[in-house]
Write an enzyme that holds these catalytic residues in place. Structure first.
Site, PDB file in Angstrom:
ATOM      1  N   ASN A  70       0.859  -1.175   0.000  1.00  0.00           N
ATOM      2  CA  ASN A  70       0.000   0.000   0.000  1.00  0.00           C
ATOM      3  C   ASN A  70       0.903   1.234   0.000  1.00  0.00           C
ATOM      4  OD1 ASN A  70      -1.830   2.017   0.482  1.00  0.00           O
ATOM      5  ND2 ASN A  70      -2.497   1.264   2.487  1.00  0.00           N
ATOM      6  N   LYS A  72       0.148   4.218  -0.383  1.00  0.00           N
ATOM      7  CA  LYS A  72      -0.543   5.375   0.208  1.00  0.00           C
ATOM      8  C   LYS A  72      -0.330   6.627  -0.653  1.00  0.00           C
ATOM      9  CE  LYS A  72      -0.368   3.177   4.682  1.00  0.00           C
ATOM     10  NZ  LYS A  72      -0.407   3.289   6.140  1.00  0.00           N
ATOM     11  N   HIS A 154      -9.660   0.977   4.599  1.00  0.00           N
ATOM     12  CA  HIS A 154      -8.408   1.188   5.329  1.00  0.00           C
ATOM     13  C   HIS A 154      -8.677   2.115   6.519  1.00  0.00           C
ATOM     14  CE1 HIS A 154      -4.383   2.491   6.382  1.00  0.00           C
ATOM     15  NE2 HIS A 154      -3.960   1.395   5.774  1.00  0.00           N
ATOM     16  N   GLU A 156      -7.128   4.514   7.689  1.00  0.00           N
ATOM     17  CA  GLU A 156      -6.927   5.948   7.435  1.00  0.00           C
ATOM     18  C   GLU A 156      -8.168   6.560   6.790  1.00  0.00           C
ATOM     19  OE1 GLU A 156      -3.167   5.396   5.486  1.00  0.00           O
ATOM     20  OE2 GLU A 156      -2.286   4.943   7.446  1.00  0.00           O
ATOM     21  N   GLU A 226      -5.540  -5.097  10.310  1.00  0.00           N
ATOM     22  CA  GLU A 226      -4.514  -4.075  10.549  1.00  0.00           C
ATOM     23  C   GLU A 226      -4.833  -3.322  11.833  1.00  0.00           C
ATOM     24  OE1 GLU A 226      -2.415  -2.822   6.745  1.00  0.00           O
ATOM     25  OE2 GLU A 226      -4.313  -1.791   6.676  1.00  0.00           O
ATOM     26  N   GLY A 232       2.138   2.247  10.701  1.00  0.00           N
ATOM     27  CA  GLY A 232       3.057   3.372  10.569  1.00  0.00           C
ATOM     28  C   GLY A 232       3.747   3.773  11.856  1.00  0.00           C
ATOM     29  N   SER A 272       3.237  -2.155  10.347  1.00  0.00           N
ATOM     30  CA  SER A 272       4.681  -2.168  10.599  1.00  0.00           C
ATOM     31  C   SER A 272       5.362  -3.489  10.229  1.00  0.00           C
ATOM     32  CB  SER A 272       4.973  -1.788  12.051  1.00  0.00           C
ATOM     33  OG  SER A 272       4.537  -0.459  12.303  1.00  0.00           O
TER      34      SER A 272
HETATM   35  P1  PGA Z   1       2.627   0.262   7.656  1.00  0.00           P
HETATM   36  O1  PGA Z   1       1.171   0.446   6.993  1.00  0.00           O
HETATM   37  O2  PGA Z   1       3.200  -1.013   7.087  1.00  0.00           O
HETATM   38  O3  PGA Z   1       3.388   1.469   7.256  1.00  0.00           O
HETATM   39  O4  PGA Z   1       2.424   0.148   9.131  1.00  0.00           O
HETATM   40  C1  PGA Z   1       0.335  -0.641   6.759  1.00  0.00           C
HETATM   41  C2  PGA Z   1      -0.943  -0.177   6.124  1.00  0.00           C
HETATM   42  O5  PGA Z   1      -1.456   0.895   6.501  1.00  0.00           O
HETATM   43  O6  PGA Z   1      -1.503  -0.840   5.243  1.00  0.00           O
END
Ligand code: PGA
Length: 313
Positions: A70, A72, A154, A156, A226, A232, A272
């Site tokens: 992803n 983003k 997601h 976010e 997740e 993140g 992560s």
């Molecule tokens: P990250 O994000 O690996 O940077 O923690 C995962 C995601 O949001 O899909």
């Protein structure tokens, strides 16, 4: 090319139904040594014993390991070209499906550069047919542009754009009906985890999807678990923490959709994941892949994460 398969199918009694669990070890490549085969068979045996010992593990997924990247809202034409070059030059040796989700504006560019086995996903799409929805992209457009996958729900988008469980359920159904496959994200916040609500939050998010889709639709859905507190932050869930939720989700799917769907649906872990922690996470029986954010922007690291599929059940 040599392919070896061990299949170990066990029927365990779960709370209300008999569920079949199966393990398969597949190794490709002429150099696979007898010792390695023996060692992996021993691991499989040990894992099966652990499964019997844990009431949480009712079955393991049987679907192919799948890793998503992803990207983003990151990148420039230049950095994206470099990432594509790095991914193309990496060697994906494991038996794994790989899906990259670039920012919408660069999808066409990435599609023309990335070679097999990379597939493309969008990071979002609209809940219904296109029209007067400024800034949105419809599932019909994704289909028309030969984009086979979309990531929906997601965290976010849930937290920053106000997407509710019900909205994500409707989006999922619309995308599927349009012919676009879905990576559906679920996961709890830190406060929800600390309040002991992790599974209930995940189940409510799943229920909103289950309420909209048919049993057959699940052939085209991947669940991405997740935990929001791990996204993140560099704070990865431990393999046991992830396994516990994945097993709980699979059990819930068995009881609320069907044992067949539960055994086949792929559940990715996201939050992560990096080149250093992927191999251990991949060994967990209910982890069928990863959804990777930050580390998917580093071609070498991402290829390593894809190859962690070799450590899966
Ligand atoms: P990250 O994000 O690996 O940077 O923690 C995962 C995601 O949001 O899909």
């Amino acid at each position: 090319m040599m392919t070896m398969s061990f299949t170990n199918t066990t029927t365990t009694s779960a709370s209300s139904s008999q569920l079949a669990s199966s393990q398969r070890i597949t190794m490709r490549g002429g150099q696979a040594s007898n010792n390695l085969v023996k060692m992996r068979a021993q691991h499989a045996f040990a894992r099966e014993n652990r499964r019997h010992a844990s009431s949480l593990v009712v079955c393991a997924g049987t679907g192919k390991f799948v890793v998503g990247g992803n990207w983003k809202c990151n990148g420039t034409k230049d950095s994206i070209d470099k990432l594509c070059a790095s991914l193309n030059s990496g060697k994906i040796t494991a038996d794994v499906e790989v899906i990259c989700a670039p920012p919408m504006v660069y999808i066409d560019r990435v599609q023309s550069k990335l070679k097999a086995p990379y597939q493309i996903a969008a990071q979002n799409c609209w809940v219904s047919k296109g029209g007067a929805f400024t800034g949105e992209v419809s599932a019909e457009m994704l289909k028309d542009a030969n984009i086979p996958w979309v990531i929906l729900g997601h965290s976010e988008r849930r937290s920053l754009c106000g997407e509710t469980n019900e909205f994500v359920g409707l989006k999922t159904k619309y995308a599927l009906d349009t012919g676009v496959k879905v990576v559906a994200c679920i996961g709890e916040s830190l406060a929800q985890r600390e309040a002991g609500d992790t599974l209930n939050v995940c189940f409510a998010q799943l229920k909103a999807i289950v309420d909209c889709v048919t049993e057959k639709d699940w052939e085209n859905i991947i669940i991405a678990y997740e935990p929001v507190w791990a996204i993140g932050t560099g704070k990865v869930a431990t393999p046991d923490q992830a396994q516990e939720v994945h097993a709980g989700v699979r059990k819930w799917m068995s009881e609320n959709v069907s044992p067949d769907v539960a055994s086949k649906v792929r559940i990715q872990y996201g939050g992560s994941v990096n080149a250093g922690n992927c191999d251990e996470l991949a060994t967990k029986p209910d982890i069928d892949g990863f959804l990777v954010g930050g580390a998917s922007l580093d071609g070498e690291a991402f290829v390593k994460i894809c190859n962690s599929a070799a450590h899966s059940k």
